[in-house]
Design a protein around this motif. Structure first.
Motif, PDB file in Angstrom:
ATOM      1  N   UNK A  20      10.454   1.031  -1.852  1.00 31.24           N
ATOM      2  CA  UNK A  20       9.395   1.165  -1.033  1.00 31.24           C
ATOM      3  C   UNK A  20       8.688  -0.224  -1.078  1.00 31.24           C
ATOM      4  N   UNK A  21       8.449  -0.490  -2.234  1.00 32.39           N
ATOM      5  CA  UNK A  21       7.511  -1.639  -2.541  1.00 32.39           C
ATOM      6  C   UNK A  21       8.469  -2.822  -1.860  1.00 32.39           C
ATOM      7  N   UNK A  67       3.261  -7.163  -1.252  1.00 34.90           N
ATOM      8  CA  UNK A  67       3.222  -7.359  -2.522  1.00 34.90           C
ATOM      9  C   UNK A  67       1.815  -6.685  -3.030  1.00 34.90           C
ATOM     10  N   UNK A  68       1.345  -6.753  -4.446  1.00 33.05           N
ATOM     11  CA  UNK A  68       0.267  -6.111  -4.845  1.00 33.05           C
ATOM     12  C   UNK A  68      -1.094  -6.591  -4.061  1.00 33.05           C
ATOM     13  N   UNK A  69      -1.948  -5.750  -3.712  1.00 37.51           N
ATOM     14  CA  UNK A  69      -3.390  -6.247  -3.214  1.00 37.51           C
ATOM     15  C   UNK A  69      -4.251  -4.969  -3.496  1.00 37.51           C
ATOM     16  N   UNK A  70      -5.479  -5.664  -3.354  1.00 43.33           N
ATOM     17  CA  UNK A  70      -6.569  -4.699  -3.810  1.00 43.33           C
ATOM     18  C   UNK A  70      -6.509  -3.414  -2.746  1.00 43.33           C
ATOM     19  N   UNK A  71      -6.957  -2.039  -3.135  1.00 47.88           N
ATOM     20  CA  UNK A  71      -6.826  -1.077  -2.213  1.00 47.88           C
ATOM     21  C   UNK A  71      -7.712  -1.290  -1.056  1.00 47.88           C
ATOM     22  N   UNK A  89       8.863  -6.962  -5.103  1.00 47.84           N
ATOM     23  CA  UNK A  89       8.124  -6.735  -6.283  1.00 47.84           C
ATOM     24  C   UNK A  89       8.762  -8.062  -7.168  1.00 47.84           C
ATOM     25  N   UNK A 144       6.521  -7.225 -12.169  1.00 53.03           N
ATOM     26  CA  UNK A 144       5.922  -6.039 -11.579  1.00 53.03           C
ATOM     27  C   UNK A 144       6.672  -5.011 -11.800  1.00 53.03           C
ATOM     28  N   UNK A 163       3.190   4.373  -7.648  1.00 50.04           N
ATOM     29  CA  UNK A 163       3.237   3.283  -6.491  1.00 50.04           C
ATOM     30  C   UNK A 163       1.930   2.748  -6.030  1.00 50.04           C
ATOM     31  N   UNK A 196       0.803   0.464  -8.541  1.00 54.68           N
ATOM     32  CA  UNK A 196       0.839  -0.656  -8.580  1.00 54.68           C
ATOM     33  C   UNK A 196       0.403  -1.563  -7.102  1.00 54.68           C
ATOM     34  N   UNK A 197       0.240  -1.000  -6.128  1.00 56.77           N
ATOM     35  CA  UNK A 197      -0.609  -1.473  -4.965  1.00 56.77           C
ATOM     36  C   UNK A 197      -1.809  -1.900  -5.292  1.00 56.77           C
ATOM     37  N   UNK A 198      -2.394  -1.007  -6.136  1.00 57.60           N
ATOM     38  CA  UNK A 198      -3.938  -1.316  -6.197  1.00 57.60           C
ATOM     39  C   UNK A 198      -4.179  -1.875  -7.377  1.00 57.60           C
ATOM     40  N   UNK A 199      -3.319  -2.453  -7.985  1.00 53.64           N
ATOM     41  CA  UNK A 199      -3.392  -2.860  -9.351  1.00 53.64           C
ATOM     42  C   UNK A 199      -4.408  -3.961  -9.690  1.00 53.64           C
ATOM     43  N   UNK A 200      -4.747  -4.784  -8.498  1.00 53.90           N
ATOM     44  CA  UNK A 200      -5.774  -5.751  -8.705  1.00 53.90           C
ATOM     45  C   UNK A 200      -7.133  -5.328  -8.807  1.00 53.90           C
ATOM     46  N   UNK A 201      -7.246  -3.943  -8.200  1.00 51.48           N
ATOM     47  CA  UNK A 201      -8.577  -3.302  -8.339  1.00 51.48           C
ATOM     48  C   UNK A 201      -8.877  -2.711  -9.512  1.00 51.48           C
TER      49      UNK A 201
END
Lengths: 91, 192
Positions: free
Chosen positions: A80-81, A87-91, B2, B6, B45, B48-53
């Motif tokens: 999925x990723x 890639x990772x971003x703030x929600x 990733x 990650x 998941x 991982x997507x919200x890791x920076x928050x």
């Protein structure tokens, strides 16, 4: 004076919330004269106790993800990723 | 794709917190292991997507559990929408147990077995699970969250979008139905 129908509801509410003094008194009065509702009260108390024991058991239990579950989760997340190329971003 | 870092990060979350999250989900989903596993996956998941928050303002596990709670809430709301669960609001099922005068149709008899002996019987646990599964869906969701998940009323009302009074009605109906189901399937009609 409560009917059995009302008393059974108040018996359940007593588990969920604090009864008013009037509710408590009415319930006591009803239970004094009604063996059937005493039985009902006894049974739902038994049920509560069993459920509480089951909850404690579930919390303490060794129930765990299997190795194959873990592998599946990692594989899926990777897939999925990988699709979301941002890639990772703030929600 | 990733980055390798990650992947290692997510794998370590799974390693350290996977079982905890799994048990947490399991207790609130009435023992549905497949669904609980999917919830863990979705939680990791989203993490991982919200890791920076995240920013380390709370313990990692607390943060992950917070995400998981949202996932469970979403899942339950979805269930309620899918299955049109408000069906049981329209008719009061407790009517079946009482006459027009508010008296018991069939007098409840006191169960003789102790809670301990019932708890230790796997046969009883199976019957209890069957009775839980037979509850109307919204009753079941609410009852399981409350009794098995140990959730407080406030958060259940929010998850299921119901008032406190409605919650009390559902708990009452669930207890009625379970008592009756167990009477019939376990204690037997003659159980004194």
């Amino acid at each position: 004076m409560y009917s059995c129908r009302q008393a059974s509801r108040i018996l359940s509410d007593a588990i969920e919330r604090r009864l008013s003094p009037m509710e408590w008194l009415n319930l006591r009065l009803h239970l004094t004269i009604c063996g059937m509702c005493r039985n009902y009260a006894h049974n739902i108390r038994t049920l509560e106790t069993v459920l509480l024991r089951l909850r404690d058991q579930a919390t303490d239990s060794a129930q765990a993800l299997s190795a194959s579950d873990r592998a599946l989760i990692l594989r899926n997340i990777e897939a999925i990723a990988g699709d979301a190329d941002t890639g990772p971003s703030a929600p | 794709m990733p980055k390798r870092d990650d992947q290692a990060m997510v794998a370590s979350w799974l390693e350290d917190h996977g079982d905890y999250l799994f048990r947490f989900a399991l207790s609130r989903l009435g023992g549905d292991t497949e669904q609980a596993r999917d919830m863990v996956q979705e939680t990791l998941l989203a993490a991982w997507k919200g890791w920076e928050g995240f920013g380390g303002r709370s313990a990692l596990r607390t943060w992950l559990v917070g995400i998981l709670k949202h996932k469970i809430t979403d899942h339950i709301r979805q269930q309620i929408r899918n299955r049109q669960l408000h069906e049981d609001v329209e008719r009061d099922p407790t009517s079946d147990w009482f006459g027009a005068d508010g008296h018991w149709q069939e007098a409840p008899k006191a169960w003789r077995a102790s809670p301990e002996s019932l708890f230790e019987s796997t046969d009883f646990q199976r019957v209890l699970q069957r009775c839980l599964d037979a509850l109307p869906a919204l009753q079941r969701e609410v009852f399981v969250l409350r009794e098995m998940g140990g959730e407080d009323s406030g958060s259940i009302c929010k998850s299921c979008d119901i008032t406190a009074t409605h919650l009390h009605v559902l708990m009452h109906r669930a207890r009625m139905a379970l008592r009756s189901c167990l009477d019939f399937n376990w204690f037997g009609r003659k159980a004194g």
